[in-house]
Design an enzyme around this catalytic site. Structure first.
Site: not given
Length: 626
Positions: A172, A560
DNA sequence: GGGTTGTGGGCGG
DNA sequence: TTCCACCGCCCACAACCC
């Protein structure tokens, strides 16, 4: 679906479920909901005319405010692949075509094709019940690699229409087609047809599409002409209100089984339009947040702007197994789950401080037990140690599911301060005024002049680096900025020397790297605990751990990098702590930190601690004490 | 009183 | 034969703390 013998399906499902512990639990849950319905009804009865009149005034005002926010200038398209997993399986194995097919296992199905749905088979139904409904049902195990591959193909198509399309799952997505409709001077209907055709050409799979002025309506619309169809709701107020007038509330995303039940049985609300008719009662019975949601459904309002990228809030892992009360078996399973969660966290470079243990007893009762820690953890050992404590407190118990969730991650997003959470940004900005300095050029000037660091000035000089995606303050002497030369990158560290600022740039080892094409990228340079640099190989792969993060994942990259840096800082602190250097050999003059040559860090990191992380808070406090 | 934390539960896919 | 998942997000509410 047409042609489904609903009574037969219900009877079979009931016969196969009754008496089971699951069924008993469902009945218990139903009783709770019924009690809630009774309570709300009682509240309704007690409302006086004055109160109802008051709530009507409140509701009317709210409706006016919501109406004022209506935006009919956007056109959203919602795409939903038809029976996606089953369709992929059929595409790859044409012998399945035309046969009732489900993807999943005997305990649970992920999806079913339209042939199977004729028998009442549906997603989230146990396979054994589905087999009873449809004895010829073919059940194939899921293969997410395949689905991801086809999903990527569809996403390439979406990106041609809207670079910022929103994928909500593998099958979707929401696509903002406002611009492409305007640019090409074509109707949304044409775009929808073209998009569906392109997806079919590229994947061999069909999808259904809904087009509307907002995402909430577009999603409803994509369900109307399923499968392989489309429905366009024009950007017109009257058309929207007509559409809404008879739309069952259950069709709207966010209204599930329980809410539908509640609204229907308490207020007699079945359609979206009735939300407005009962607005005073909604205001009286529900929270402001819920009422706003219900009223906006009644007005046919929904999201029109592309939302900002959201950071992950939590990560979890849970496993269902045959019910057992064998403690050693339970602890072994807990260790497996802790390991899986730790691995997942490691992949995304996350550390969290709230750990939640989820338990499902053999009678399907769900319990959660949480603990918020002083330290940020991510290792299997740490997770297991804390999870074991939580589990021990609950035993003895017969369990059929255990899960672990980690939340309260490092928060490096600008403007979102968790006071309990010292982010690196918090540290550099706020703590700078106490014991450290940001080694930016402008701050250096302040210090040379003997001036205190004005936190706002520090923020101005350092914060901008964060806002633009930097992790740590970066030295960017004006010379470098003006001459397009590559600025040496220096990483700030909390005051490690009493001598104040080192203004000799030579003492800061330049941390400039070049990528494999010779381009330098000082902005993303960072040392890790081994003294290696962090950069993005091919602008894609983390040089430290190999994690893959494309350039467009700006916030994920920042997070990160932050993870690696935090790891570096903490391990270094751990090392220093062991050497007993902190208090004795590093007196820190208040307000004055200094630029920490990264090379220095790198040398010290030749020996790194493999022990537990020291809380980043403790790290900062240590320096503050000085 | 307002913020944080813990717990339970709804929802979607 | 098999006997109702897993994950991530959200919200409400109560207890607690400052």
């Amino acid at each position: 679906m047409d042609g489904v013998d609903k009574e037969r399906v219900q009877k079979i499902v009931y016969e196969m479920s009754k008496g089971s512990k699951y069924f008993e639990n469902e009945k218990r849950k139903e009783a709770t909901i019924n009690q809630k319905i009774e309570d709300l009804r009682a509240q309704c009865v007690l409302l006086t005319d004055e109160q109802i009149s008051f709530y009507q005034t409140v509701a009317d005002k709210r409706i006016i405010d919501l109406e004022a926010s209506r935006d009919l200038s956007k056109t959203w398209l919602h795409s939903d692949m038809d029976a996606f997993y089953a369709a992929v399986e059929t595409l790859e194995n044409p012998s399945l075509k035309g046969k009732p097919l489900a993807v999943g296992s005997m305990s649970m199905l992920c999806t079913a094709n339209y042939e199977a749905r004729k028998f009442g088979v549906r997603a989230a139904m146990p396979g054994f019940i589905a087999r009873k409904l449809c004895p010829d049902l073919i059940v194939v195990p899921p293969n997410f690699q395949k689905y991801t591959y086809y999903s990527e193909l569809t996403r390439k198509v979406f990106s041609n229409y809207d670079a910022d399309f929103i994928a909500t799952s593998l099958d979707e997505a929401y696509v903002n087609i406002t611009d492409i409709c305007n640019d090409k001077s074509v109707s949304s209907e044409q775009i929808a047809s073209e998009l569906r055709n392109t997806i079919y050409e590229q994947t061999g799979l069909t999808c259904s599409v809904g087009v509307a002025p907002n995402r909430l309506l577009a999603k409803v619309c994509s369900d109307i002409n399923k499968p392989n169809g489309q429905f366009i709701l024009p950007n017109d107020y009257k058309a929207i209100m007509t559409f809404i007038s008879s739309l069952p509330i259950r069709k709207v995303g966010g209204i599930g089984k329980v809410t539908e039940h509640l609204l229907r049985d308490v207020l007699g609300i079945n359609t979206c339009e009735q939300m407005l008719q009962k607005s005073a009662y909604l205001c009286a019975l529900f929270s402001e947040h819920s009422t706003d949601f219900f009223l906006s459904i009644g007005l046919g309002l929904g999201g029109t702007d592309t939302p900002q990228h959201k950071l992950r809030k939590s990560m979890s892992c849970e496993r269902t197994f045959s019910a057992t009360e064998d403690e050693s078996a339970l602890f072994q399973k807990l260790a497996d789950i802790a390991e899986a969660l730790s691995n997942d966290m490691h992949e995304e470079g996350l550390c969290g401080r709230t750990l939640t243990l989820k338990l499902k007893t053999s009678s399907f009762e769900v319990r959660t037990r949480a603990t918020s820690l002083q330290t940020y953890i991510h290792s299997k050992e740490d997770i297991l140690a804390h999870a074991s404590k939580l589990l021990k407190a609950e035993l003895p118990l017969s369990l059929r599911l255990m899960g672990l969730r980690m939340s309260q991650f490092y928060d490096v997003k600008p403007g979102r301060h968790d006071p309990m959470q010292k982010t690196l940004k918090n540290f550099i900005i706020k703590d700078a005024s106490q014991s450290t300095s940001c080694s930016s050029y402008s701050s250096d000037q302040h210090l040379r002049n003997g001036a205190n660091i004005d936190p706002s000035a520090a923020e101005e000089s350092c914060l901008s680096k964060f806002e633009s995606g930097h992790l740590m303050a970066v030295c960017e002497p004006e010379d470098y900025q003006q001459s397009n030369q590559i600025a040496p990158v220096k990483v700030c560290r909390p005051g490690n020397d009493a001598s104040g600022i080192k203004d000799n740039a030579d003492e800061c080892v330049p941390q400039v790297h070049a990528d494999n094409e010779g381009r330098s990228n000082p902005e993303e340079s960072l040392t890790n605990q081994n003294g290696k640099m962090l950069w993005w190989i091919d602008d894609y792969i983390c040089s430290v751990c190999g994690a893959e993060l494309p350039q467009c994942f700006i916030e994920e990259r920042q997070e990160h990098s932050d993870y690696h840096l935090a790891e570096m800082l903490q391990k270094e602190e751990s090392l220093n702590n062991r050497r007993g250097l902190l208090q004795r050999e590093r007196p820190v003059v208040s307000l004055v930190g200094k630029i920490s040559p990264v090379g220095d860090v790198a040398r010290k990191k030749q020996k790194t601690s493999k022990g537990k992380f020291i809380p980043i808070d403790a790290f900062f406090n240590r320096y503050k004490k000085d």
